[in-house]
Design an enzyme around this catalytic site. Sequence first.
Site, PDB file in Angstrom:
ATOM      1  N   GLY A  24       0.784  -1.220   0.000  1.00  0.00           N
ATOM      2  CA  GLY A  24       0.000   0.000   0.000  1.00  0.00           C
ATOM      3  C   GLY A  24       0.816   1.271   0.000  1.00  0.00           C
ATOM      4  CE1 TYR A  34      -3.227   0.394   2.312  1.00  0.00           C
ATOM      5  CE2 TYR A  34      -4.509  -1.356   1.293  1.00  0.00           C
ATOM      6  CZ  TYR A  34      -3.702  -0.236   1.181  1.00  0.00           C
ATOM      7  OH  TYR A  34      -3.383   0.243  -0.058  1.00  0.00           O
ATOM      8  CE  LYS A 235      -3.888   3.031  -9.212  1.00  0.00           C
ATOM      9  NZ  LYS A 235      -5.166   3.624  -8.758  1.00  0.00           N
ATOM     10  CE  LYS A 237      -0.648   3.534  -5.269  1.00  0.00           C
ATOM     11  NZ  LYS A 237      -1.863   4.355  -5.155  1.00  0.00           N
ATOM     12  CG  ASP A 265      -2.193   6.886  -7.634  1.00  0.00           C
ATOM     13  OD1 ASP A 265      -2.202   8.108  -7.423  1.00  0.00           O
ATOM     14  OD2 ASP A 265      -2.873   6.073  -6.975  1.00  0.00           O
ATOM     15  CG  ASN A 267      -1.132   8.038  -4.048  1.00  0.00           C
ATOM     16  OD1 ASN A 267      -0.499   7.242  -4.747  1.00  0.00           O
ATOM     17  ND2 ASN A 267      -2.328   7.758  -3.568  1.00  0.00           N
ATOM     18  CD  GLU A 291      -5.609   6.886  -9.040  1.00  0.00           C
ATOM     19  OE1 GLU A 291      -6.001   6.616  -7.885  1.00  0.00           O
ATOM     20  OE2 GLU A 291      -5.443   6.022  -9.919  1.00  0.00           O
ATOM     21  CD  GLU A 320      -6.731   7.141  -3.247  1.00  0.00           C
ATOM     22  OE1 GLU A 320      -6.081   6.751  -2.270  1.00  0.00           O
ATOM     23  OE2 GLU A 320      -6.270   7.124  -4.415  1.00  0.00           O
ATOM     24  CG  ASP A 343     -12.801   5.594  -1.613  1.00  0.00           C
ATOM     25  OD1 ASP A 343     -11.667   5.112  -1.779  1.00  0.00           O
ATOM     26  OD2 ASP A 343     -13.479   5.408  -0.577  1.00  0.00           O
ATOM     27  CG  HIS A 382      -9.518   4.530  -4.671  1.00  0.00           C
ATOM     28  ND1 HIS A 382      -9.852   4.402  -3.335  1.00  0.00           N
ATOM     29  CD2 HIS A 382      -8.192   4.292  -4.759  1.00  0.00           C
ATOM     30  CE1 HIS A 382      -8.756   4.111  -2.646  1.00  0.00           C
ATOM     31  NE2 HIS A 382      -7.737   4.044  -3.482  1.00  0.00           N
ATOM     32  CB  ALA A 383     -11.247  -0.686  -5.263  1.00  0.00           C
TER      33      ALA A 383
END
Length: 476
Positions: A24, A34, A235, A237, A265, A267, A291, A320, A343, A382-383
């Site tokens: 994550g 998480y 995807k 990061k 992505d 973030n 993203e 998200e 989301d 988003h998931a």
Amino acid sequence: MINAKIIAVDVKDIRFPTSLNRDGSDAMHTDPDYSCVYVTIKTNTGHEGYGLTFTLGRGTEIVMQACKSLATIVKFRKLEWIYEDFAKFWRRLTSDSQLRWIGPEKGVIHLATAAIINALWDLWARIEGKPVWKLLSDMTPKQLISVIDFRYIVITFTLTINSVYIFLYSRDIVDEHSARIILEEKMKLRQEQEKKLLKNGYPAYTTQVGWLGYNDQQLEDLCKKFLDLGYTAFKIKVGNNLQDDIRRCEVIRKAIGYGNKLMLDANQVWDVNEAIEWMQKLAKFNPIWIEEPTSPDDVSGHAEILNKLKPYGIGVATGEMCANRVMFKQFLRYHAISYCQVDSARIGGINEILAVYLMAYITKRKHNVRWKFVFTAPVCPHAGGIGLCEMIQHLQMWDYICLSQTNENRLIEFVDQQHEHFENPVQIKNACYMPPTSPGYSTKLKKTSILEYAYPEGNYWKNKITKEKETEERHD
């Protein structure tokens, strides 16, 4: 349901130690655990509903307290009163004269709203004996409209003629009337769409290959694993170091080839100009979107980035961290995103998410030309966090059956983590989400997982705290 009444709302803090393996991890969130706030709504008839909102460890206790505060509005309500005018109840929950001050409709209080609303939908679906996607898909347009609060998403213009106010409504943001027209128009294909969904499922893309904390060999191995599973969209990061991003994109492209889709992505780590310059250097890897390239609240910034990246064929995705339907309204109305990423736990639950789906199906009006409904930004939700895959699949499947009725340019994110803790986890076949068959919102956690990972009293955390204390004592 007539005599059913809510008698208790139980709230728990559940945390999983994903930071140990850097699962994550991204440029902004380098060591996430998480986690979720887990809500159980109990009724006098024995029915229970289970809902959650996603968090990353520290701070979960704050959201949990917000849930307990909101629970006072839910307790002792008759279910009939809630579900017969769900939009009215949703507004009651989000418009408490005191609690609203610490939002409104954003942040901790809205995360808590999502947990409670998600539990109410799970409860409703369990009572009806249907998965949520089926519960929604079986509703008439009138019933669907009755669960949505349209406040703030209809733009109203006024015209004054001879001191008389004439109200003109801008239909580029959806209202109850246009939403009902859209849904009624789509009724005739519902059965056909449901058959196709049950047979084929809904296409997924994976983010599991690209966490920022993974080394190059892990990236390569995971790409091979998910290619073998049938995935064609990946995807990763980006955003910490440009040279590292270039190297990692080279590894990924070498592994998946240029015939498969690549998404990036960031973030939220970049400023607007930084995002544009950084992405121009990564454009050679042909990503279909970047993203969260900048602040999730910066509508004009996203619009500028999108405009500058269009010549490179790169779209912009976000949602998200989008606080509510009003923020989505602005992103959509001002063409600041190419892909709409709702989301299931960030904004206020299904009721508000349905409003966003409808807004993403925006109407453009021209003088003397009849209304024509067109897509503005495909919804690619988003998931990935705790329960997010489990929940959002229901909404995207409803969209496929009742609204957009297509999966062209649409995918559901998939992350292969923590599904084993749910009684009814997602089922993936040939890189597609298969429709859940069990009643509810797929949100019920296993009792063993709660006993192990409830914070701080769960077995895992209790043992961890004990070991840390023993280590401190040895050092003293």
